[in-house]
Structures are given as C-alpha cells and as structure tokens.
Design an enzyme around this catalytic site. Sequence first.
Site, PDB file in Angstrom:
ATOM      1  N   HIS A  47       6.916   3.302  11.205  1.00 51.74           N
ATOM      2  CA  HIS A  47       7.378   4.537  10.578  1.00 51.74           C
ATOM      3  C   HIS A  47       6.275   5.592  10.680  1.00 51.74           C
ATOM      4  O   HIS A  47       5.084   5.273  10.624  1.00 51.74           O
ATOM      5  CB  HIS A  47       7.707   4.239   9.109  1.00 51.74           C
ATOM      6  CG  HIS A  47       8.433   5.326   8.397  1.00 51.74           C
ATOM      7  ND1 HIS A  47       7.797   6.464   7.927  1.00 51.74           N
ATOM      8  CD2 HIS A  47       9.741   5.456   8.047  1.00 51.74           C
ATOM      9  CE1 HIS A  47       8.678   7.233   7.326  1.00 51.74           C
ATOM     10  NE2 HIS A  47       9.867   6.651   7.381  1.00 51.74           N
ATOM     11  N   LEU A  87       0.843  -1.191   0.000  1.00 49.01           N
ATOM     12  CA  LEU A  87       0.000   0.000   0.000  1.00 49.01           C
ATOM     13  C   LEU A  87       0.878   1.242   0.000  1.00 49.01           C
ATOM     14  O   LEU A  87       1.648   1.464   0.923  1.00 49.01           O
ATOM     15  CB  LEU A  87      -0.939   0.002   1.215  1.00 49.01           C
ATOM     16  CG  LEU A  87      -2.045   1.061   1.179  1.00 49.01           C
ATOM     17  CD1 LEU A  87      -3.274   0.562   1.935  1.00 49.01           C
ATOM     18  CD2 LEU A  87      -1.596   2.393   1.769  1.00 49.01           C
TER      19      LEU A  87
END
Length: 342
Positions: free
Chosen positions: A233, A124
């Site tokens: 992240h 994604l």
Amino acid sequence: MRIRPIARADVDGLLALAQQAGVGFTSLPNNREFLAGKIEASARAFEERTPVNNRLYFFVLEDEDNGELAGCCAIEGQVGNEVPFYNYRLGTLAHSSVQLDLHRTIDTLFLSSDHTGDAEVCSLFLRPEYRGEANRHLRNGALLSKARWLFIAQFRDRFPEKVLAEMRGVFDENNKSPFWESLGKHFFPMDFSEADRLTGLGQKSFIGELMPRFPIYTTFMAEEARACIGQVHRHTRPALEMLKKEGLRWEGYIDIFDGGPTVEAYIDDVRAVRNSRLYQVEIAADAPEESISRWLAASTQLSSFTAAWVGRAPVHDTIVLNSTEAERLGVTTGDTLRLLET
C-alpha cells in the site's frame, strides 16, 4: 515524544487509532472489546504472567505535550502457536512436452504455515498529523519502528531465531484490493472488510477450512491482481523501507487477502539488534543539545520500558542526559540505557 508499554487506561486512545487506521489494517480492528483484550494481554506479558512463547508486547507513541497517543506498534513473541498463521508462498511449477518441444514455468500460490513459531513486529500505525518531513514529525515513524528492535535486543532470550513483518497490500482508488477481488472473494462468502475483521479478531480457522490446499495458478488471476503480488500500500512504503534497512527481506510469502509481502530475517542479523549497545547514564543539567538527534535510547526494565531520542552521542561507556531526557526515560545517574545510532 516517547514510546512506552500500552496501559489499561489507553483503550479509548487505541480505539481512536484503530478508527483512523481503516480497512486492511488487520491487526488493529475497530472493536473496543477486542482492543481491551489485546491491552490486557500486553499488560500480562509485561508483568510476565503469560508463557514466554505466547506474549504480545504492545507499545504506544505518546505526545508529552498533550498526553495523546500519536501511534502504536507491537511485537508478537511467537505466531501460530494458538491461532493458525497462514500466508501464501509464491512458487513455480514447470510443465514440458517432449513431443511438442515446449517448456513452460508458471507462478503458483501455496497455502502455508511456514512461519509458525517466529516472532512478528506488527501493528505499526502513526496518525497522519504526526507524519511528514516537517520539524519534529520527521522521526516519529523511525522511533515507532526502531524502538521494537531495542526491546528485542535487550530481552533477546524471550524471542526465537526469526522475525517477520506482514505488510499491507495494494488497494485501488475505491479502497478495494485487486488481489482479493480476483482470488479471495471466490472462496469466502463475504466481502474483504468482513474477512479482514474476522482475521483481526483472531478468528482465522476459516482460512484453512475454505481455501484450496492445492497450488493456485496465478495465470488464472486478473492481470491487475497479479501485479499486486508482493507489493505494498502507498502508505506502507516508508515502513517497508525502514524494515529493509534493518535487513528484512521478502522471501516469496504474501498475505492471504491482499497479496502484500511478508518480510523476514534472523533476529541476530537485524542491524539495530546487532549494533545497539549498553551505556551508563550520567545526568547533567547543562548537557548541550545536538541540532539533529541521531541516537535512540531505551531503558532496560521490562515493565517500564521506555524509548526516546536523546540529544547527544555517548562518550566512551557513558551517555550524558539532561534532566528532561532522564525524566522521559525514567532513569537516573548510574542506570543503564541501550542506545542505537541511526
């Protein structure tokens, strides 16, 4: 905006996405030849020319205003059947001394292939200019993420019991992974980007060959590396939140290289799979638009699968579309759509 299967002619667009994705996005390497092979594998999967347990379904988000690819996402039918699928399992070992009356529990990492045979939602990525809270960009990420669940729900017999998603781990301001610097680089004679590139290209056997097969005590790792275990992240947080809302949870598995979490669930427990329903299409040129599109619609044909937002709620067993929506989804009156309220 609409989701559709990637086409063989999309190789340049996918390469541009890979170049923007950057280091740490393992499943989208900046390699034209490899990406062309991935597109071909996906095309063969949609054409049902590969075994059901070895299918990659790759999708793109297309901006109909300019024909550009705004993002991508994918589903691996089953992982680990041909190429090993490794991760670490976070565990605990207890140590005690009766003589000294001391007891210690220490976190450990075990090399694991426990997810072999599970499905994976992956790859994604949304271009930065299509992110954010403003106007039409608000729901692009949700469209990319949720369309995969409608595909799985529609073609449920093609998928196993469980599904997982690997999330990108923490990188510092210098784009370095503290987890890799403290652990991986001591076992692999290469830097992170090279190990990440090889993994993205499907060359994963070196992981099992070079990593220790005994438990790794996390106490030997740097404090900043231990703090990264199971963390994501900063750009991955929205994707993780969407997966958590669908019912995927972290069960203690992390990425070999950057320590990012692997979240998982039984497919039939995923909210979008469980709650999506089939409705019959009716086309009306004067169908009114709602101010906010809360309904995601997906077509029910494998090779021409398409997903997009629609401008109103269904009534009873019928969804009314205007001509633009019907053309976008490739349907006509009497066809069937799978819908999900978001």
